[in-house]
Design a protein around this motif. Structure first.
Motif, short mmCIF file in Angstrom:
data_model
loop_
_atom_site.label_atom_id
_atom_site.label_comp_id
_atom_site.label_asym_id
_atom_site.label_seq_id
_atom_site.Cartn_x
_atom_site.Cartn_y
_atom_site.Cartn_z
N GLU A 36 0.82 -1.20 0.00
CA GLU A 36 0.00 0.00 0.00
C GLU A 36 0.86 1.26 0.00
OE1 GLU A 36 0.04 -2.32 2.31
OE2 GLU A 36 -0.15 -1.54 4.36
N LEU A 37 2.04 1.17 0.63
CA LEU A 37 2.96 2.32 0.61
C LEU A 37 3.58 2.47 -0.77
CD1 LEU A 37 4.85 1.89 4.01
CD2 LEU A 37 2.90 3.36 3.50
N LEU A 38 3.93 1.33 -1.37
CA LEU A 38 4.53 1.37 -2.71
C LEU A 38 3.54 1.94 -3.72
CD1 LEU A 38 6.25 -2.14 -2.63
CD2 LEU A 38 7.41 0.08 -2.51
N LEU A 39 2.26 1.75 -3.45
CA LEU A 39 1.24 2.24 -4.39
C LEU A 39 0.75 3.64 -4.02
CD1 LEU A 39 -0.78 -1.06 -4.94
CD2 LEU A 39 0.68 0.11 -6.60
N GLY A 40 1.40 4.25 -3.04
CA GLY A 40 1.10 5.65 -2.72
C GLY A 40 -0.10 5.85 -1.82
N SER A 41 -0.37 4.90 -0.94
CA SER A 41 -1.50 5.05 -0.03
C SER A 41 -1.35 6.28 0.85
CB SER A 41 -1.61 3.81 0.87
OG SER A 41 -2.54 4.04 1.89
N LYS A 42 -2.45 6.98 1.05
CA LYS A 42 -2.41 8.17 1.88
C LYS A 42 -2.69 7.84 3.35
CE LYS A 42 -2.87 12.00 -1.21
NZ LYS A 42 -1.99 11.31 -2.12
N HIS A 43 -3.45 6.80 3.55
CA HIS A 43 -3.76 6.44 4.93
C HIS A 43 -3.24 5.04 5.20
CE1 HIS A 43 -6.25 9.92 5.42
NE2 HIS A 43 -6.77 9.67 4.25
N TYR A 44 -2.14 4.96 5.87
CA TYR A 44 -1.68 3.63 6.20
C TYR A 44 -1.76 3.40 7.69
CZ TYR A 44 2.74 6.07 6.76
OH TYR A 44 3.73 6.93 7.14
N PHE A 52 7.10 6.00 -8.53
CA PHE A 52 6.56 4.66 -8.37
C PHE A 52 7.72 3.68 -8.23
CE2 PHE A 52 4.99 0.67 -10.51
CZ PHE A 52 4.25 0.24 -9.42
N GLN A 53 7.67 2.85 -7.19
CA GLN A 53 8.78 1.92 -6.93
C GLN A 53 8.56 0.66 -7.75
OE1 GLN A 53 11.45 2.66 -5.48
NE2 GLN A 53 10.95 4.49 -4.30
N ARG A 54 8.81 0.78 -9.02
CA ARG A 54 8.51 -0.28 -9.97
C ARG A 54 9.29 -1.56 -9.70
NH1 ARG A 54 7.89 0.12 -16.41
NH2 ARG A 54 7.77 -2.12 -16.75
N SER A 55 10.60 -1.40 -9.48
CA SER A 55 11.43 -2.59 -9.28
C SER A 55 10.97 -3.36 -8.04
CB SER A 55 12.89 -2.17 -9.13
OG SER A 55 13.63 -3.20 -8.53
N GLN A 56 10.72 -2.65 -6.95
CA GLN A 56 10.31 -3.30 -5.71
C GLN A 56 8.95 -4.00 -5.90
OE1 GLN A 56 12.06 -3.85 -3.07
NE2 GLN A 56 10.41 -4.91 -2.00
N MET A 57 8.04 -3.31 -6.57
CA MET A 57 6.71 -3.88 -6.79
C MET A 57 6.82 -5.14 -7.66
SD MET A 57 3.88 -2.88 -5.55
CE MET A 57 2.26 -3.59 -5.64
#
Lengths: 447, 316
Positions: free
Chosen positions: A236-244, A282-287
């Motif tokens: 969810e952090l890698l996808l830019g979640s605002k509320h974690y 976007f953290q493409r490699s990690q995702m």
């Protein structure tokens, strides 16, 4: 285990330290000696009532990071025992060290460590503010998970006993449950931050990124745009979640569990750096690394997926090939394959001494590495998982119980660069001949 | 536990009895008796009101929430039971406390911004004695980041790095639905909580007791319900009825606003709950007397006495 983004300077500095040899013995002490004589202080200025060197004898250097350095010390004047002293380096303006205001992360760590008290959280002894430096004195822990994992890769790979992993994981979750029920998010769980005492007690350490999450004044996202070291960062952090939520810490526990089994980071991506505009890329490699094991997430399994900023970027990833059989009992087929393959290559089945984490281990792992943070196990639920109660075993409070071999002690050296001139980037650990650890990414926030 | 008041450093190290507080302050005063005599300062509540006004003024120039101002006020109060006020520049104490509080309440402000705004708010001779000889004095707060940074060390050190403050606002929000409080009652209770930072109550009582007292005052202080005098009567009635649940009707005779349904519900809730009723009554009376004392407040008196004190000590 050479990492994808070695900070070359750290390895270079390590070699430099070795080359300088014994002349550096003085500089460990010098790092503390620079405190000025209180008598010389002008009137009306701050002087500490307690002096670090009156209470502790520094015996060596342990590690350094962007925050400063950690030293090993022993107590003086009847105060027995060993200590780890974390020295936050002050900012410098030109040649002079100036008071520039304490970083928010140091403030948090000081405040939270002063409040917290739990057998599975590192114990703060005291904080000394002396001559522009902050010294946080902690109990000393002989080992940490990174060091333990590393030990099992040498000279050849041999698995960490399943009973030890079970104990480590239980204690880790127990400490995390305490943190979460105290409304504290750790936000930087990784093997290097999980300490283990010589008695086999696990202590969660480094609360430099931790913070309270009870009704924050601002959304957590606004405060710190990037949290958690990339390999342990939740999707969810890698996808830019605002509320974690605390679930980000449970993902990291899943990653640590996997790493204890395989002795390698399970999702070893490369970090995309912040660009000049300071937008989070976007953290493409990690995702992709996660997708390589778990397959692509789906909206059916993770309904909120579509609301993430970087949802659209998922389409650019390579889906997991069709080579895997369909999953049984709803479990992720990719993870299942990874798990049994890991157990086989790590010799858990063949090596009777090591025991086996068995099918319950897979079930726990898959519930920690759950895409949807709302469905991911909480620390409280994870502690109730049958993995810990199967076979009627009692989980030991000493993760070394029944082990004949001893882990080597933490390497502490007399080597230290003069604290007044050093500006070491990244993370460095003492006593490592190569860049084994330098390859590990770190995540520290700019305050 | 960081979010559990009962295990917090606030409860363990920063809650006192009135006697303990008086003793601590006497000790500070005795450190330099002549100075205390030579430099008179206003009543502590008036001084606290002055600090509060100044912090709000400073806070308005930055995006700062009320809770950070509340935390700063608690820091100042803690600091001044460890350090004699006359040995400090209260403007630096205020600016530093607010700077640190902002970081701890997760709305950090850059140190340069705080120093800059503090200098702007407190610039000029306004905060210095009105005598002509002071007319060309420098500003009360030096425009100096390192001074504030240094003072931050002092402040944190005196507070033993115990920086997490539990506030009554949270209990107020939690009780909103339990006690069926209307928005105007909530906002009145909220401002009572804001005001209690001008008293010693944050050092004397747990936050939930303060919150319950604020609700009690909000329910009874409402202009339509007789105001201050009626509240005093109600508080007196409460303190004289040890068994509230049985005696609510007798209280009716003394305080007319007890007939209000909401107040009755509140009293019934109080009676069956675990909140220390005596503490609630004491708190309420403390706040009422604060409002009485504040009628004597004159900002210029505070400014002048502080300035004279700083001048005497060579702190300006």
């Amino acid at each position: 285990m050479s990492g994808p983004n070695n900070p070359p300077s750290a390895a270079a500095t390590a070699r430099l330290s070795v080359a300088q040899g014994s002349s550096l013995k003085r500089s460990v002490q010098a790092a503390f000696d620079e405190s000025s004589d209180p008598k010389k202080m002008p009137a009306n200025s701050y002087t500490s009532k307690v002096r670090v060197l009156d209470k502790y004898k520094v015996i060596g250097f342990i590690s350094s990071g962007t925050y400063g350095r950690v030293y090993k010390a022993v107590g003086l004047n009847g105060q027995s025992g060993e200590f780890a002293i974390k020295k936050f380096k002050p900012d410098k303006e030109g040649e002079m060290i100036q008071y520039t205001g304490i970083s928010q992360s140091a403030c948090r760590e000081m405040a939270l460590c002063s409040e917290l008290s739990h057998p599975n959280v590192i114990n703060l002894v005291e904080i000394i503010l002396e001559d522009k430096c902050i010294f946080m004195v902690f109990e000393y822990a002989e080992h940490d998970l990174l060091q333990i994992i590393q030990h099992h890769t040498q000279p050849t790979r041999h698995p960490i006993p399943a009973s030890a992993i079970k104990s480590i994981l239980f204690q880790l979750l127990n400490g995390l449950y305490y943190l979460h029920s105290s409304w504290v998010l750790h936000r930087d769980l990784k093997p290097a931050n999980i300490m283990v005492t010589s008695r086999g007690e696990v202590r969660i350490g480094d609360l430099g990124l931790a913070r309270l999450f009870y009704k924050p004044l601002h959304s957590l996202f606004n405060g710190d745009k990037v949290v958690v070291t990339i390999w342990y960062r939740a999707p969810e952090l890698l996808l830019g979640s605002k509320h974690y939520t605390p679930a980000v810490d449970l993902w990291a526990v899943g990653c640590i569990f996997a790493e204890l089994l395989s002795l390698r980071p399970i999702f070893k991506g490369e970090e995309a750096k912040l660009d000049n505009k300071k937008t989070v890329p976007f953290q493409r490699s990690q995702m992709q690394k996660i997708v390589d094991v778990l397959g692509l997430p789906t909206v059916e399994k993770w309904p909120n997926l579509v609301h993430h900023v970087d949802y659209g970027n998922l389409g650019h990833l390579t889906p997991l090939g069709p080579r895997l059989p369909p999953s049984e009992n709803g479990r992720c087929a990719g993870l299942e394959a990874w798990y049994w393959n890991t157990l086989r290559t790590s010799n858990y089945e063949a090596n009777l001494n090591a025991g086996t984490p068995g099918p319950q281990g897979l079930d726990l792992l898959s519930k920690l590495l759950e895409w949807d943070p709302a469905k991911r196990l909480t620390a409280e639920d994870a502690l109730q998982h049958p993995y810990f109660s199967a076979n009627g075993d009692k989980v030991s409070a000493n993760c070394f119980e029944g082990m004949s071999a001893q882990y080597p002690h933490r390497r502490v050296s007399q080597d230290d660069n003069d604290i007044r001139t050093s500006s070491l980037p990244g993370t460095k650990r003492n006593g490592l001949p190569d860049d084994t650890f330098a390859g590990r990414p770190t995540k520290r926030l700019k305050d | 536990m960081a979010a559990d008041f009962w295990a917090s450093t606030q409860r363990r190290y920063w809650q006192f009895s009135k006697e303990q507080l008086a003793e601590l302050r006497d000790k500070l005063d005795n450190e330099d008796k002549t100075l205390v005599q030579q430099c008179p300062l206003p009543d502590r509540r008036l001084l606290s009101h002055f600090f509060n006004t100044q912090l709000v003024k400073l806070g308005k120039r930055m995006p700062i929430r009320q809770q950070a101002i509340a935390t700063a006020q608690v820091y100042i109060r803690r600091f001044y039971i460890k350090v004699p006020i006359r040995q400090t520049n209260p403007y630096i104490v205020m600016a530093t406390a607010l700077y640190l509080a902002c970081k701890m309440e997760e709305s950090p402000q850059h140190i340069r911004v705080v120093v800059g705004e503090a200098s702007a708010v407190w610039s000029g001779s306004e905060h210095l004695p009105t005598k002509p000889s002071f007319a060309d004095q420098q500003d009360v707060i030096p425009l100096d980041v390192s001074k504030l940074g240094e003072f931050e060390f002092y402040l944190i050190s005196e507070m033993n790095s115990q920086l997490i403050v539990h506030h009554p606002y949270r209990t107020l929000q939690e009780l909103q639905s339990t006690l069926n409080l209307a928005p105007d009652e909530i906002s009145l209770a909220w401002s009572v909580i804001n005001d209690h930072y001008m008293t010693d109550l944050p050092l004397l009582n747990p936050p939930h007791v303060i919150a319950v007292s604020a609700i009690f005052l909000a329910l009874t202080l409402k202009p339509t319900q007789g105001g201050l005098q009626a509240t005093i009567a109600t508080a007196a009635a409460l303190s004289n009825t040890p068994q509230l649940s049985k005696n609510t009707s007798s209280a009716d005779n003394r305080a007319p606003d007890m007939t209000s349904n909401k107040v009755q519900n509140f009293v019934a809730w109080l009676a069956e709950g675990e909140v220390d009723i005596k503490a609630v009554v004491d708190c309420s009376q403390e706040i009422i007397s604060l409002y009485e004392v504040l009628e004597q407040y004159k900002e210029t008196t505070c400014k002048e006495q502080i300035a004279a004190c700083m001048k005497k000590r060579g702190l300006v």
